[in-house]
Every structure is written in structure tokens, then in C-alpha cells.
Design a protein around this motif. Structure first.
Motif, PDB file in Angstrom:
ATOM      1  N   UNK A 239       0.827  -1.223   0.000  1.00 53.39           N
ATOM      2  CA  UNK A 239       0.000   0.000   0.000  1.00 53.39           C
ATOM      3  C   UNK A 239       0.858   1.270   0.000  1.00 53.39           C
ATOM      4  N   UNK A 240       2.175   1.117   0.261  1.00 53.31           N
ATOM      5  CA  UNK A 240       3.058   2.290   0.402  1.00 53.31           C
ATOM      6  C   UNK A 240       3.991   2.483  -0.792  1.00 53.31           C
ATOM      7  N   UNK A 241       3.906   1.575  -1.793  1.00 53.01           N
ATOM      8  CA  UNK A 241       4.868   1.635  -2.897  1.00 53.01           C
ATOM      9  C   UNK A 241       4.204   1.187  -4.192  1.00 53.01           C
ATOM     10  N   UNK A 242       4.816   1.547  -5.344  1.00 45.80           N
ATOM     11  CA  UNK A 242       4.316   1.074  -6.643  1.00 45.80           C
ATOM     12  C   UNK A 242       4.953  -0.252  -7.031  1.00 45.80           C
ATOM     13  N   UNK A 243       5.939  -0.712  -6.263  1.00 46.03           N
ATOM     14  CA  UNK A 243       6.606  -1.977  -6.593  1.00 46.03           C
ATOM     15  C   UNK A 243       5.619  -3.122  -6.360  1.00 46.03           C
ATOM     16  N   UNK A 244       5.560  -4.069  -7.316  1.00 44.21           N
ATOM     17  CA  UNK A 244       4.665  -5.232  -7.145  1.00 44.21           C
ATOM     18  C   UNK A 244       5.267  -6.185  -6.097  1.00 44.21           C
ATOM     19  N   UNK A 245       4.448  -6.608  -5.164  1.00 43.50           N
ATOM     20  CA  UNK A 245       4.948  -7.439  -4.054  1.00 43.50           C
ATOM     21  C   UNK A 245       4.384  -8.859  -4.185  1.00 43.50           C
ATOM     22  N   UNK A 246       5.271  -9.840  -4.300  1.00 41.33           N
ATOM     23  CA  UNK A 246       4.860 -11.250  -4.282  1.00 41.33           C
ATOM     24  C   UNK A 246       4.924 -11.707  -2.821  1.00 41.33           C
ATOM     25  N   UNK A 247       3.822 -12.269  -2.328  1.00 42.41           N
ATOM     26  CA  UNK A 247       3.704 -12.542  -0.888  1.00 42.41           C
ATOM     27  C   UNK A 247       3.944 -14.011  -0.525  1.00 42.41           C
ATOM     28  N   UNK A 248       4.224 -14.256   0.719  1.00 40.22           N
ATOM     29  CA  UNK A 248       4.266 -15.593   1.339  1.00 40.22           C
ATOM     30  C   UNK A 248       3.177 -15.600   2.416  1.00 40.22           C
ATOM     31  N   UNK A 249       2.843 -16.780   2.951  1.00 42.07           N
ATOM     32  CA  UNK A 249       1.695 -16.789   3.871  1.00 42.07           C
ATOM     33  C   UNK A 249       2.074 -16.985   5.349  1.00 42.07           C
ATOM     34  N   UNK A 250       3.219 -16.416   5.739  1.00 43.01           N
ATOM     35  CA  UNK A 250       3.585 -16.462   7.166  1.00 43.01           C
ATOM     36  C   UNK A 250       2.838 -15.384   7.959  1.00 43.01           C
ATOM     37  N   UNK A 251       2.568 -15.690   9.232  1.00 44.80           N
ATOM     38  CA  UNK A 251       1.872 -14.714  10.080  1.00 44.80           C
ATOM     39  C   UNK A 251       2.497 -14.695  11.464  1.00 44.80           C
ATOM     40  N   UNK A 252       2.364 -13.564  12.141  1.00 46.29           N
ATOM     41  CA  UNK A 252       2.753 -13.482  13.553  1.00 46.29           C
ATOM     42  C   UNK A 252       1.565 -13.954  14.381  1.00 46.29           C
ATOM     43  N   UNK A 253       1.818 -14.931  15.241  1.00 41.46           N
ATOM     44  CA  UNK A 253       0.713 -15.508  16.031  1.00 41.46           C
ATOM     45  C   UNK A 253       0.135 -14.524  17.040  1.00 41.46           C
ATOM     46  N   UNK A 254       0.858 -13.454  17.333  1.00 41.08           N
ATOM     47  CA  UNK A 254       0.372 -12.442  18.285  1.00 41.08           C
ATOM     48  C   UNK A 254      -0.489 -11.406  17.552  1.00 41.08           C
ATOM     49  N   UNK A 255       0.032 -10.856  16.468  1.00 40.76           N
ATOM     50  CA  UNK A 255      -0.661  -9.757  15.773  1.00 40.76           C
ATOM     51  C   UNK A 255      -1.831 -10.228  14.924  1.00 40.76           C
TER      52      UNK A 255
END
Ligand code: 13P
Ligand code: SF4
Length: 335
Positions: free
Chosen positions: A188-204
Motif C-alpha cells: 500500500x506504500x509503494x508502486x513496486x509489485x509485491x509477491x507474498x508468502x503466507x507467514x503470520x505473527x501468532x500475536x498480531x
């Protein structure tokens, strides 16, 4: 072995007791005081320092830490210290990062079980598959990963500099891992295309947008500040999004009448100590990994020189390059 409180240790730790009086009961502090005194004495004898993450409990953060901060500032501090021994009051990836940037120092982690759900979500083999799927796209890896994963990456980042790191590469598309939500926030902060992974922080990942709306409904003037490891619907409700040090700076600069910190539990206590005019609404999500660190095991760690953090030689060089490349980009909002 439980340490006894003596008159001498009571006197030595009195300034800390007073400082923590709003967040630690006196009866509790009496149990902490002998450990605080013993750790501070031993640090001096050994030329050791305690680096503490912002999520440490107040008796560690305000009682024995020499330097405190977010993941990024802890990495700079480790690189710059003159101490011979660094005790990392944080989680394992933070101790590994310290060892990477300060390879000649002894780096200790008081409990080897202090891990991280993000670090557990990806392996170096996963990165090779992503590189095959997206040829030519550089790999930006959150520091919340193992040294092996860092070594398979082009550059590291933290929540404090993720946008700057992504943009520093001059690429149209980057692979960003392992935190899906941090990656979505960076997008949301850049024009660069971001390829994601599905890791998450268990707290947040446990916070919800609905919860934040209920805080705002109860007090429309409340300031809500959130860590970018939270899901997008949570971040959409926040007045500010930033690293743990960024959140702290926000409170110090803005001095809101009332604030909710959407992050790990101990943060609010630590920041509240130095901001007596700010009222903190305290949702409490604990990180079980950060909470493995205690005064008792910090003392044992200094007494027995355990647990020494070592990086396998076959990955140390490449992992160090990825971390140092990040440090060269700059500190973002962390310093
Ligand atoms: P910071 O780098 O913002 O301190 O975050 C580290 C972390 O583990 C947050 O959960
Ligand atoms: Fe890992 Fe989340 Fe704990 Fe931070 S709070 S150390 S990201 S599990």
C-alpha cells in the motif's frame, strides 16, 4: 536458586522501583530486585551488555537493559557496541542477527526456545521454489527468519525500513517474505509489485478490525497505533502504523490523551513508564516466545555463558551480506 533481598540491593535498586511503581507492584519488585542488582554487577565485571527488545517485561526493559529498541535498532546497536558479550533479551532471530553483525563477540540468548512463528513459516528451500516461479525478482526477507533463510535472500528488512528496502532495489517486482500482512502493508506504500508468502505473527494476527472499532466507539478521540504485522482490516482502522520503535516515538511526540497500542502486551507498560500523561488502553496479546526471557535466565546466561549463538559457517557469509545490505539502506523510523 532464589536470591534474597538485602538492604544493599534494596538501596541499589530503589530508583528502578520508583520508576516502575505504576506498572510493577512493590511486592513483585522485591522478588526482582536481587536479580537486577546481580545482573548489573556481573555485566560490569564481564564487559557485557543486555540488548532488550521493546516487548521485554518492564523489570528487564527498565531494570537491566543497557540499550532497548526494535529489531532494526538492536541490529545497529550490536554492530556498534564495544562490549565483549551481548545478551539478547529478545527472540532467537534477534540474537542470530546480532551474531551476524558482530561475529567476534560472544552473543548469548537466555532461552533457546524463544522462537517466532514467522521464522518457523519458511525455509531456504521455499525461497528456491519462489525464485523459480518468479525469475529475476529479488528476495526481500523480514529479519524474523533463520540465518539459513537470510542466506538464501538478497536483502533483509524489518518493519522499520521495509518500504525503503523494497524501493532501494529499483525492481518492478520483489518477492517479500515471510510475513503476508507486512508485505500487504508495504504494497500500500509503494508502486513496486509485491509477491507474498503466507507467514503470520501468532500475536498480531489475533487482532480484529471490529475490536479497533469498538475502542474508537468508546472514545472517538482515542489514538490507535498498530504494528504492520496486523491483518489489513486492523491496519485500516489505525491512526498510525509502524515498527515498535516507531509506535513509541509516535506516543512520545504526539502525547495523546489516550492511546491503544495494537501490539504485544509489554510495550504499553514500557512506554507508559516514560509518558505519565498518556493513558494507555491495554489490550493484552502476549508473545509466548518473548516471555521465555526472564531476569533469572538472563543472570544464568551471564554466569554460565549460555546459550552461545553460533551461525553455521556455510550460511554465515551470505546471511551477513543480506543483513549488512539492509543496514546500509538506513534506519527508516527506527532511530
Ligand atoms: P519490531 O522490529 O517492530 O520491533 O518488531 C519485531 C517483532 O517481532 C514484532 O512482533
Ligand atoms: Fe514473532 Fe510475533 Fe513474537 Fe514478534 S510477536 S517474536 S513476530 S511471534
Amino acid at each position: 536458586m532464589t536470591l534474597e533481598l538485602t538492604d544493599a540491593t534494596r538501596l541499589l535498586t530503589e530508583p528502578t522501583r520508583q520508576k516502575l511503581s505504576e506498572v510493577v507492584l512493590d511486592s513483585e519488585f522485591e522478588l526482582f530486585a536481587p536479580y537486577i542488582a546481580a545482573i548489573n554487577e556481573l555485566k560490569e565485571d564481564l564487559n557485557a551488555i543486555v540488548l532488550a527488545h521493546n516487548y521485554m517485561t518492564p523489570e528487564i526493559y527498565h531494570g537491566v537493559a543497557d540499550l532497548v529498541g526494535d529489531s532494526l535498532s538492536l541490529a545497529y546497536m550490536a554492530a556498534e557496541t564495544d562490549a565483549d558479550i551481548i545478551v539478547m533479551a529478545g527472540v532467537h532471530f534477534m540474537a542470530e542477527t546480532a551474531k551476524l553483525v558482530a561475529p567476534d563477540k560472544t552473543v548469548l540468548i537466555p532461552d533457546l526456545r524463544a522462537g517466532c512463528s514467522l521464522a518457523d513459516s519458511i525455509t531456504a528451500a521455499d525461497i528456491e521454489l519462489l525464485r523459480q516461479a518468479y525469475p529475476g525478482a529479488p528476495v526481500v526477507t523480514y529479519v524474523n527468519t533463520s540465518a539459513q533463510v537470510k542466506a538464501a535472500s538478497d536483502i533483509c528488512c524489518t518493519s522499520g525500513n521495509a518500504v525503503e528496502v523494497v524501493e532501494s532495489l529499483g525492481a518492478d517486482r520483489v518477492i517479500f517474505l515471510p510475513d503476508e500482512y507486512l508485505g500487504k502493508w508495504v504494497a500500500t506504500q509503494t508502486d513496486v509489485e509485491i509477491v507474498l508468502w503466507n507467514g503470520h505473527c501468532e500475536v498480531h494476527e489475533r487482532f480484529t478490525g471490529e475490536e479497533l472499532r469498538s475502542y474508537r466507539q468508546a472514545d472517538p478521540a482515542v489514538k490507535i497505533i498498530a504494528h504492520p504485522e496486523c491483518p489489513p482490516d486492523v491496519l485500516a482502522e489505525a491512526d498510525y502504523v509502524g515498527s515498535t520503535s516507531g509506535m513509541q516515538t509516535y506516543v512520545e511526540d504526539i502525547q495523546p490523551a489516550r492511546v491503544v497500542m495494537i501490539t504485544e502486551c509489554s510495550m504499553s507498560d514500557n512506554v507508559a513508564v516514560n509518558n505519565p500523561d498518556v493513558e494507555f488502553v491495554r489490550p493484552c496479546n502476549l508473545c509466548p516466545h518473548m516471555k521465555r526471557i526472564s531476569l533469572e535466565n538472563i543472570l544464568t546466561s551471564l554466569q554460565t555463558m549460555t546459550h552461545r549463538v553460533e551461525i553455521p559457517s556455510e550460511v554465515a557469509g551470505d546471511a551477513r551480506r543480506a543483513v549488512e545490505r539492509m543496514l546500509a539502506v538506513g534506519a527508516g523510523s527506527s532511530r
